[in-house]
Design an enzyme around this catalytic site. Structure first.
Site, mmCIF file in Angstrom:
data_model
loop_
_atom_site.group_PDB
_atom_site.id
_atom_site.type_symbol
_atom_site.label_atom_id
_atom_site.label_comp_id
_atom_site.label_asym_id
_atom_site.label_seq_id
_atom_site.Cartn_x
_atom_site.Cartn_y
_atom_site.Cartn_z
ATOM 1 N N ASP A 13 0.829 -1.206 0.000
ATOM 2 C CA ASP A 13 0.000 0.000 0.000
ATOM 3 C C ASP A 13 0.869 1.264 0.000
ATOM 4 O O ASP A 13 2.024 1.252 0.417
ATOM 5 C CB ASP A 13 -0.880 -0.024 1.256
ATOM 6 C CG ASP A 13 -2.056 0.928 1.162
ATOM 7 O OD1 ASP A 13 -2.318 1.455 0.068
ATOM 8 O OD2 ASP A 13 -2.707 1.181 2.191
ATOM 9 N N ASN B 24 -10.196 -3.216 -7.348
ATOM 10 C CA ASN B 24 -9.376 -2.197 -8.041
ATOM 11 C C ASN B 24 -9.930 -1.816 -9.428
ATOM 12 O O ASN B 24 -9.497 -0.815 -10.022
ATOM 13 C CB ASN B 24 -7.933 -2.668 -8.172
ATOM 14 C CG ASN B 24 -7.152 -2.620 -6.847
ATOM 15 O OD1 ASN B 24 -6.232 -3.374 -6.627
ATOM 16 N ND2 ASN B 24 -7.521 -1.720 -5.953
#
Ligand SMILES: Cc1cc(N2CCCCCC2)n2ncc(-c3ccc(F)cc3)c2n1
Length: 256
Positions: A33, A81
């Protein structure tokens, strides 16, 4: 023993640390991340963070292999995503092609075998081909397994497993009373990792402390280490620090 230096960000003090090479986590999973925030802080487009993040993948894969990690699972693209801007998704879908176009010789030199888990049939044809070729090109490697989670979601994985088992019950080939942890494990995308299917250590970078639908079943007994640096800034030392943290904890499997 592996030695590494840890620098205290506040005082600048440097301390030598030792890793116990008899207690290296066999399976390390990482939620990579912070790529967008890394780019934003440098006034760069988000894709610059993804590009640097891919370089970090190469560094950390080799570092994990040298430390003796047996499986390294990296959360590269989640089923959620697809909601990102089209241009960003199109760029992300090209990264596996770029990765293998430049890194397969290094993987083979380091005896690293590639595995991919996820709904890869929903990926663009070029991405699917790059993945298929890399799996084939590294199939003879017997060292660390580099396992990419690509178009992967933990809840979808469990739903798919439950649907398969329900179909077997409906067909009369499975007794519901026989559905236990092992029966579920066998239907998950990590089933071919055998005894190494559950991460011993889950790392998430960039300060967020959430699972984000990652390996929900498999992390039931994992140690979690949340680190502050964004993924593009993660490196061998950061990996060693996370493993050092893991080694300081008492491991329990529900027992005393
Ligand atoms: C979609 C995506 C994004 C991606 N990023 C770079 C790392 C940070 C996270 C997001 C962006 N990386 N990095 C490597 C891969 C990859 C995936 C499968 C594969 F077989 C080989 C390489 C990758 N895939």
């Amino acid at each position: 023993m592996f030695s590494f230096s840890k620098k205290d960000q506040a005082t600048g003090e440097v301390t030598e640390r030792q890793l116990d090479d008899a207690n290296i986590p066999a399976h390390v999973a990482i939620i990579m991340d912070g790529n967008g925030r890394w780019a934003q802080q440098r006034h760069l487009p988000r894709i610059a963070g993804h590009k640097q993040g891919m370089n970090t993948v190469k560094t950390v894969a080799k570092a994990a292999s040298h430390l003796g990690v047996k499986v390294l699972t990296l959360y590269a693209f989640s089923t959620e995503n697809w909601k990102r801007p089209t241009a960003e998704v199109n760029y992300l879908m090209k990264l596996p092609v770029d990765f293998f176009g430049t890194f397969v010789p290094d993987l083979i030199k380091n005896n690293i075998r590639v595995k991919v888990m996820g709904y890869t049939d929903q990926l663009p044809a070029a991405t699917q081909k790059a993945v298929k070729d890399a799996i084939a090109d590294t199939a003879e490697c017997t060292g660390m397994v580099l396992n990419f989670a690509l178009n992967y979601g933990g809840r979808a994985e469990i739903v798919t497993a439950v649907q398969t088992l329900a179909q077997q019950v409906q067909a009369g080939t499975l007794d519901p009373a026989a559905i236990d942890d092992a029966a579920i494990d066998q239907q998950l995308m990590t089933s071919d990792l055998g005894e190494l299917r559950d991460p011993d250590l889950l790392i998430r970078t960039s300060g967020e402390e959430r699972l984000s639908n990652f390996m929900l079943w498999q992390v039931a007994y994992s140690e979690f280490v949340f680190t502050q640096q964004h993924w593009p800034d993660f490196d061998q030392t950061a990996l060693e620090e996370a493993i050092y943290e893991y080694q300081q904890r008492h491991r329990r499997y529900g027992g005393l």
